[in-house]
Design an enzyme around this catalytic site. Structure first.
Site, PDB file in Angstrom:
ATOM      1  N   SER A 277      37.986  32.447  35.286  1.00 41.03           N
ATOM      2  CA  SER A 277      36.544  32.362  35.555  1.00 41.03           C
ATOM      3  C   SER A 277      35.660  32.550  34.325  1.00 41.03           C
ATOM      4  O   SER A 277      34.466  32.283  34.382  1.00 41.03           O
ATOM      5  CB  SER A 277      36.144  33.393  36.606  1.00 41.03           C
TER       6      SER A 277
ATOM      7  N   LYS B  64      33.552  29.580  33.423  1.00 41.84           N
ATOM      8  CA  LYS B  64      32.426  29.094  34.237  1.00 41.84           C
ATOM      9  C   LYS B  64      31.107  28.954  33.478  1.00 41.84           C
ATOM     10  O   LYS B  64      30.408  27.944  33.653  1.00 41.84           O
ATOM     11  CB  LYS B  64      32.255  29.989  35.479  1.00 41.84           C
TER      12      LYS B  64
ATOM     13  N   TYR C 281      38.788  21.579  37.823  1.00 40.81           N
ATOM     14  CA  TYR C 281      38.528  23.015  37.911  1.00 40.81           C
ATOM     15  C   TYR C 281      39.768  23.834  37.561  1.00 40.81           C
ATOM     16  O   TYR C 281      39.708  24.790  36.773  1.00 40.81           O
ATOM     17  CB  TYR C 281      38.024  23.360  39.313  1.00 40.81           C
TER      18      TYR C 281
ATOM     19  N   TYR D   6      30.099  39.007  39.695  1.00 35.87           N
ATOM     20  CA  TYR D   6      30.226  38.930  41.148  1.00 35.87           C
ATOM     21  C   TYR D   6      29.438  40.038  41.848  1.00 35.87           C
ATOM     22  O   TYR D   6      28.313  40.320  41.464  1.00 35.87           O
ATOM     23  CB  TYR D   6      31.707  38.977  41.579  1.00 35.87           C
TER      24      TYR D   6
ATOM     25  N   VAL E 217      39.998  36.592  36.317  1.00 31.44           N
ATOM     26  CA  VAL E 217      41.126  37.345  36.875  1.00 31.44           C
ATOM     27  C   VAL E 217      42.336  37.425  35.956  1.00 31.44           C
ATOM     28  O   VAL E 217      43.268  38.175  36.230  1.00 31.44           O
ATOM     29  CB  VAL E 217      41.601  36.786  38.238  1.00 31.44           C
TER      30      VAL E 217
END
Lengths: 311, 311, 311, 311
Positions: free
Chosen positions: A63, A66, A189, A241, A259
């Site tokens: 992530s 992103k 992705y 998050y 992660v």
């Protein structure tokens, strides 16, 4: 500036023996990571680098990719197009939640959660997957200042087990956020998540955002300066998050976590920081990573809400 | 520095004829506000003031009181006590929501929403309501640099119609966030919401936060500098309720809005801004206020994610 | 028994001119239905049939297939297996919701909503799709007492546009409710939804459930009597989605509705009722269908909570 | 009919040694109940009574009072008035939840949960609390066929600790479901919850509902027969809170449970059943009570979805 080197070495030894958590298991390939790995890198906008621990060891971005792909999509499609399809609000939910999309907006809350990031990937231009992937790799390599590559095993592992992400993609299609090329969007992705970088690479990428989009190593403009604020703002509001508020309170800089155990942060106009250590907590954040950023922010006064820098 | 005066006058005339929305109706007394009222004030940390429109007209602070009372409670009870009872995460819900408290945390998400603010009011020290109220008025007056007072009619109106806030307080008691003095906590909360201030006062209060807790007009330390970051961080993450992400993206400074039509923002180390105009949108934000901050942030580069100031 | 014929004819003419709503549009093929079509059929457990309107006109079963396939899966896999994977609680959500699965149970709430029905389809035994489909068609034909067939155009239309159902299936896989044969489960589900039947067929199917699983026309045991209670109970609690409570209150019999405009109800030990009229309301129920059942229940005292029958 | 006596004695001895759970603790007075207490009573519509265990021991009705007060309000205010203020849908949430009222309907989902029951209490006619209470006690006594009274200690205990119910009442006022007499509504509600009855009384009350509103003992019409269906339907859909679906599936009769450890069920046209044993599970149901009803329903075929009675 020796001070930075000293500070990160102190913090590194402070948390070297912290053995909580374990590497992510939901992507089998990630579970193989070595919990002892622990690296910290800082790069200033002037191009100085300070590193400690396994700073050259590669991991997949997950992530942490992103923000960069979001900036790329902004450049390709413009602010208006992206805003009409992906929001800018924090969710108060976990990174892979679909509840808020279903309940309220019928589009992703923001580009820092999976639903938003999959949508963003679908907006990258290109004739086909391989074309798009080349361009994405090109941009990520420009951020890092060296050629990056994909970890094929992680990509395969990710693709095979991504039932929830597939569900999200079909829901995005249902709400007409993305078009029929669902598998292509997912494959891009998974690829972007599987890009390999070291913690030193990631600090260069972070420093590029700190330096108005100009890579301090290569002096190349990687992201138009006009879009840097968009990316930093979204990282700040949504990058951690459902602990984004906690992070804003205790660390106070735009950041993004993945992660695989990586976290990077940006002190606008000053520096980029990256930490890698694969053991994560229940929210998916590197446990050592959180500790490093808390201490570094406090010791150096990095928070954008504190007015004096300790550096 | 003439530039600021010119800029706010331009923006003021740009939106003077914007007649969307109407004053809050859920507190009957607020519905009497004059939709034509429109004032803007800026105060720098050096103490210069720039104003336009009805800068001296008083209104009740409503939710713009929340950051100040939060800072006061932090000083009185310490960070640890407050953190154990009120969170620091944005909710993704409306300002008066109780869903997230019920669903997830069993305590308020943050001190900028009603549930959190009522809890914070209950933590203010004092032997009785009148004692507490004196001390609260003292702190708010110190922020403004002049003696402030309560609007008794608004207080009565608020108290009489606050069924939802009463529900929230009983739920806070149920979850053992607050103690049995439920009515006292509510009365203090209604009082703090009913403090009268002008947009010029509010800009001084904002500038005090921008100036590490020191009032630029009186040079008094109103809030310990150590707690200023806490307040600004919470304003940034949660101050604009469920449009906090949108605000971070388009304006990018810590701010707080109230249903009386006031919004104030803080540019750390530089200045405080306040706008008053009573017509609000469906989320409770002053409609002219939102426009002023968007334009001012863009024209002067106020966002903490933009690196060049236009001032 | 002339009375039933008279009653349904009266109700039919009462609502023939009710032109509210329109046929379902989300499956393009369903949008072609004729809003004027309107048929009612009643079959007693003794095998008498009473019909009015277009009683022989075929339509696709859609969600009215769910109770029958649920009974079939119960026979094939046993109660314990099914209960461990699909719940028996109403959701309080729409028929195609995934929120409750995500939020709470990590398995479908009940077999009458899409998530539960897709899971149930995946449990049907067979070596491959064609094998399973043959067996499913066999069971549905036994319920109807004549050979039923699939509408290929509706199946194609459904399969092509079922993005949300695909999302649901991947989420079911994610939560390990179903196995890797996701597409096979979906194809079987789309097929069962596309089975063609008339309102007279559906009244026979309903009467079979009313008659402890024995088809009153053919006297064949279609569902073991031991499982009939399971099916009726689930229809009663969950068959009308988030208006199940309203239905229990105003109609009071086990029933199931489908977006093609069919509703069928079961009066245990007495009769089966089916209505078809394609214009539906926002919850997916046939508008004329709701009216017919309300009137029929009131005029004939069908509710299981009323103690006197008007028939 | 000896069979019933034998069956309930067998079931009673089967579960006498089941020592799971403990009495409700959230109302301090309830925590004093003796976990060994265990009584079962059945009354037929013909007036025969079968009892075993502590059938004369009194306990407070708690939520088992809700169906009776709902029927009373229906008679006093009419169906239309009640329906416009309290829904008839199950919530999928716990008995004391306020989420669904907040999220969706702005009025209580149904009269069997706390929010709905408090609203219902506020609709009872009377000049003042004492007047209303007399009338409520009169109706409950008529159901039981003997004079019932209030447990003052439980009432006090309940009133003092009911922070959540107070929150609910203020929210009901906020949504304009109830009027300003909030404390009166709550006091009446706490009183009705504190009415003392034995398990034998409760079986008479249940049998009255089974017997179209006529008390089989006194032959008095306690509830107009026209409203009996309303009460039974709501008990069936919503009486066991978020395990109503499970109950419909495994037991299959209208029922209501209370945290004092009582459950009563109604087999329309046949009989009333009541069980008392104070140890409850996490959802607030008597643990022995659930077992008794499951066994009794299976052994006697009580479910309204099973077509043969074992009695």
């Amino acid at each position: 500036m020796k001070k930075i080197q000293e500070i990160i070495e102190n913090i590194h030894s402070r948390y070297m023996d912290l053995n909580a958590g374990s590497p992510a298991t939901y992507i089998p390939e990630l579970a193989k990571a070595n919990p002892a790995d622990f690296g910290i890198s800082v790069m200033t906008v002037e191009g100085e680098v300070f590193s400690t621990g396994c700073a050259k060891k590669e991991f997949t971005l997950q992530s942490t990719s992103k923000p960069f792909i979001y900036g790329m999509a902004l450049e390709e499609q413009g602010r208006e197009f992206i805003r009409s399809r992906v929001g800018v609000e924090p969710t108060g939910e976990a990174f892979n939640s679909i509840v808020e999309m279903e309940r309220k907006t019928n589009h992703p809350y923001n580009p820092m959660i999976n639903s938003g990031a999959i949508a963003i990937s679908s907006f990258i231009k290109g004739n086909n997957l391989s074309d798009k992937l080349q361009r994405v790799l090109g941009v990520f390599s420009a951020y890092a200042g060296r050629e990056l590559r994909i970890d094929g095993d992680v990509f395969d592992s990710e693709k095979k087990t991504a039932h929830r992400n597939r569900a999200i993609a079909h829901l995005l299609r249902h709400f007409e956020v993305i078009d029929d090329r669902i598998d292509e969007a997912l494959d891009l992705y998974f690829n972007q998540c599987s890009i390999l970088a070291s913690v030193e690479d990631l600090s260069v990428m972070a420093a590029t955002l700190a330096n108005r989009g100009v890579n301090p190593k290569t002096q190349k403009q990687v992201l138009k300066s006009d879009y840097v604020g968009d990316v930093l703002s979204l990282m700040f509001s949504c990058g951690m998050y459902d602990s984004s508020g906690e992070w804003a309170y205790t660390v106070g800089i735009p950041a993004k976590s993945g992660v695989s155990g990586a976290i990077f942060g940006v002190v606008p106009g000053e520096l980029g920081v990256a930490v890698y250590s694969p053991s994560i907590d229940s929210k998916g954040h590197s446990i050592r990573g959180l500790k490093v950023f808390e201490d570094l922010s406090r010791e150096c006064g990095l928070s954008i809400f504190r007015l004096t820098r300790g550096l």
